[in-house]
Design a protein around this motif. Structure first.
Motif, PDB file in Angstrom:
ATOM      1  N   ASN A 211       0.796  -1.133  -0.012  1.00  0.00           N
ATOM      2  CA  ASN A 211       0.016   0.229  -0.118  1.00  0.00           C
ATOM      3  C   ASN A 211       0.931   1.046  -0.052  1.00  0.00           C
ATOM      4  O   ASN A 211       0.536   2.169  -0.691  1.00  0.00           O
ATOM      5  CB  ASN A 211      -0.908   0.188   1.145  1.00  0.00           C
ATOM      6  CG  ASN A 211      -1.899  -1.010   1.055  1.00  0.00           C
ATOM      7  OD1 ASN A 211      -2.546  -1.394  -0.070  1.00  0.00           O
ATOM      8  ND2 ASN A 211      -2.675  -1.493   2.296  1.00  0.00           N
ATOM      9  N   MET A 212       1.920   1.079   0.952  1.00  0.00           N
ATOM     10  CA  MET A 212       2.959   2.470   0.806  1.00  0.00           C
ATOM     11  C   MET A 212       3.483   2.562  -0.602  1.00  0.00           C
ATOM     12  O   MET A 212       3.484   3.790  -1.060  1.00  0.00           O
ATOM     13  CB  MET A 212       3.938   2.236   1.904  1.00  0.00           C
ATOM     14  CG  MET A 212       3.579   2.329   3.411  1.00  0.00           C
ATOM     15  SD  MET A 212       4.727   2.030   4.554  1.00  0.00           S
ATOM     16  CE  MET A 212       5.805   3.535   4.322  1.00  0.00           C
ATOM     17  N   CYS A 213       3.853   1.388  -1.190  1.00  0.00           N
ATOM     18  CA  CYS A 213       4.476   1.686  -2.484  1.00  0.00           C
ATOM     19  C   CYS A 213       3.581   2.023  -3.382  1.00  0.00           C
ATOM     20  O   CYS A 213       3.998   3.025  -4.406  1.00  0.00           O
ATOM     21  CB  CYS A 213       5.082   0.389  -2.880  1.00  0.00           C
ATOM     22  SG  CYS A 213       6.688  -0.326  -1.927  1.00  0.00           S
ATOM     23  N   ASP A 214       2.297   1.761  -3.501  1.00  0.00           N
ATOM     24  CA  ASP A 214       1.308   2.152  -4.316  1.00  0.00           C
ATOM     25  C   ASP A 214       0.829   3.402  -4.290  1.00  0.00           C
ATOM     26  O   ASP A 214       0.546   4.272  -5.059  1.00  0.00           O
ATOM     27  CB  ASP A 214       0.259   0.975  -4.149  1.00  0.00           C
ATOM     28  CG  ASP A 214       0.552  -0.313  -4.573  1.00  0.00           C
ATOM     29  OD1 ASP A 214       1.412  -0.469  -5.521  1.00  0.00           O
ATOM     30  OD2 ASP A 214      -0.212  -1.337  -4.675  1.00  0.00           O
ATOM     31  N   ASP A 215       0.728   3.928  -2.916  1.00  0.00           N
ATOM     32  CA  ASP A 215       0.358   5.383  -3.060  1.00  0.00           C
ATOM     33  C   ASP A 215       1.436   6.207  -3.240  1.00  0.00           C
ATOM     34  O   ASP A 215       1.251   7.292  -3.903  1.00  0.00           O
ATOM     35  CB  ASP A 215       0.360   5.677  -1.357  1.00  0.00           C
ATOM     36  CG  ASP A 215      -0.975   5.074  -0.811  1.00  0.00           C
ATOM     37  OD1 ASP A 215      -2.090   4.476  -1.495  1.00  0.00           O
ATOM     38  OD2 ASP A 215      -1.172   4.857   0.462  1.00  0.00           O
ATOM     39  N   TYR A 216       2.884   5.996  -3.006  1.00  0.00           N
ATOM     40  CA  TYR A 216       3.980   6.701  -3.881  1.00  0.00           C
ATOM     41  C   TYR A 216       3.928   6.749  -5.332  1.00  0.00           C
ATOM     42  O   TYR A 216       3.911   7.735  -5.795  1.00  0.00           O
ATOM     43  CB  TYR A 216       5.187   6.000  -2.916  1.00  0.00           C
ATOM     44  CG  TYR A 216       6.249   6.689  -3.753  1.00  0.00           C
ATOM     45  CD1 TYR A 216       6.942   8.198  -3.451  1.00  0.00           C
ATOM     46  CD2 TYR A 216       6.927   6.143  -4.617  1.00  0.00           C
ATOM     47  CE1 TYR A 216       8.001   8.653  -4.227  1.00  0.00           C
ATOM     48  CE2 TYR A 216       7.884   6.575  -5.319  1.00  0.00           C
ATOM     49  CZ  TYR A 216       8.537   7.616  -5.185  1.00  0.00           C
ATOM     50  OH  TYR A 216       9.566   8.247  -6.056  1.00  0.00           O
ATOM     51  N   SER A 217       3.762   5.599  -5.643  1.00  0.00           N
ATOM     52  CA  SER A 217       3.741   5.350  -7.186  1.00  0.00           C
ATOM     53  C   SER A 217       2.611   6.105  -7.746  1.00  0.00           C
ATOM     54  O   SER A 217       2.758   6.886  -8.832  1.00  0.00           O
ATOM     55  CB  SER A 217       3.730   3.858  -7.488  1.00  0.00           C
ATOM     56  OG  SER A 217       3.934   3.670  -9.011  1.00  0.00           O
TER      57      SER A 217
END
Length: 229
Positions: A211-217
């Motif tokens: 979720n953190m990676c996807d939010d940033y991406s």
């Protein structure tokens, strides 16, 4: 800032590389997967030029196979998906990419590096792919600084930077590079703490990382779409 008052060099920081040196091969593969996850939204959410001839289904297959096994071992299904993508006309032509397209090319290049590293995934190979995500974030910040037009909510990004931890602000970077380092740090912490042989992405901590990676991406993709052409 460092003790001398100069920004810490994110390209060659012992504190960052020390985490990679502590990882075993499977953990390094997980760290690489999460680094590429931070580059994923521009690859799947922004349409590629038609003359590249890249089949979205081939990209989807590559990403699914890449997420199916995170142990760093040779994987025939992943290699077949990579070979399918590599048959696109893109790989036989020279391109002069726009900003968003350059992010797509770098993400594809990162997956090609994973294919070369399967069965090995050395510290240097891992560091190179993690550095790719850092470099793209820093590049985006530089492009935003260089344009005279507003790109998204600059005020929101400035407020986040002002409130970021001192260990992150020590690098003297812009919003996206700093955010990437924040997410990277959390990813590496969880990867190192996870039980050996477990399914990281199926765990609560693993889902938090995704979720953190996807939010940033997604933020990266939004900025790229808003960028003046």
């Amino acid at each position: 800032m460092s003790a001398r008052g100069s920004p810490v060099d994110w390209r060659d920081d012992e504190a960052l590389t020390a985490q990679i040196r502590r990882m075993d091969r499977a953990q390094r593969h997980q760290a690489v997967f999460l680094a590429l996850r931070r580059l994923q939204a521009p690859l799947v959410d922004i349409e590629m030029p038609g003359d590249w001839g890249v089949d979205p289904a081939a990209v989807d297959s590559l990403l699914r196979c890449g997420a199916a096994r995170l142990d760093g071992e040779p994987d025939d299904a992943f290699r077949q998906a990579l070979a399918r993508l590599s048959r696109a006309p893109l790989f036989e032509s020279e391109v002069d990419p726009e900003l968003a397209e350059s992010f797509q090319l770098e993400a594809i290049g990162g997956w090609l590096l994973v294919g070369e590293a399967l069965g090995e995934m050395s510290e240097d190979q891992t560091d190179g792919i993690v550095l790719l995500a850092r470099a793209q974030a820093d590049h985006l910040d530089g492009c935003i600084d260089d344009t005279l037009m507003a790109v998204g909510d600059e005020g929101l990004r400035e407020r986040w930077l002002a409130q970021a931890g001192s260990h992150l602000r020590a690098y003297g970077l812009g919003y996206f590079a700093t955010r990437n380092l924040e997410v990277e740090g959390r990813c590496h912490e969880v990867v190192l703490a996870a039980s050996a042989g477990g399914d990281l992405l199926a765990s609560e901590a693993g889902r938090e990382l995704l979720n953190m990676c996807d939010d940033y991406s997604s933020e990266v993709a939004s900025a790229l779409r808003a960028f003046p052409t």
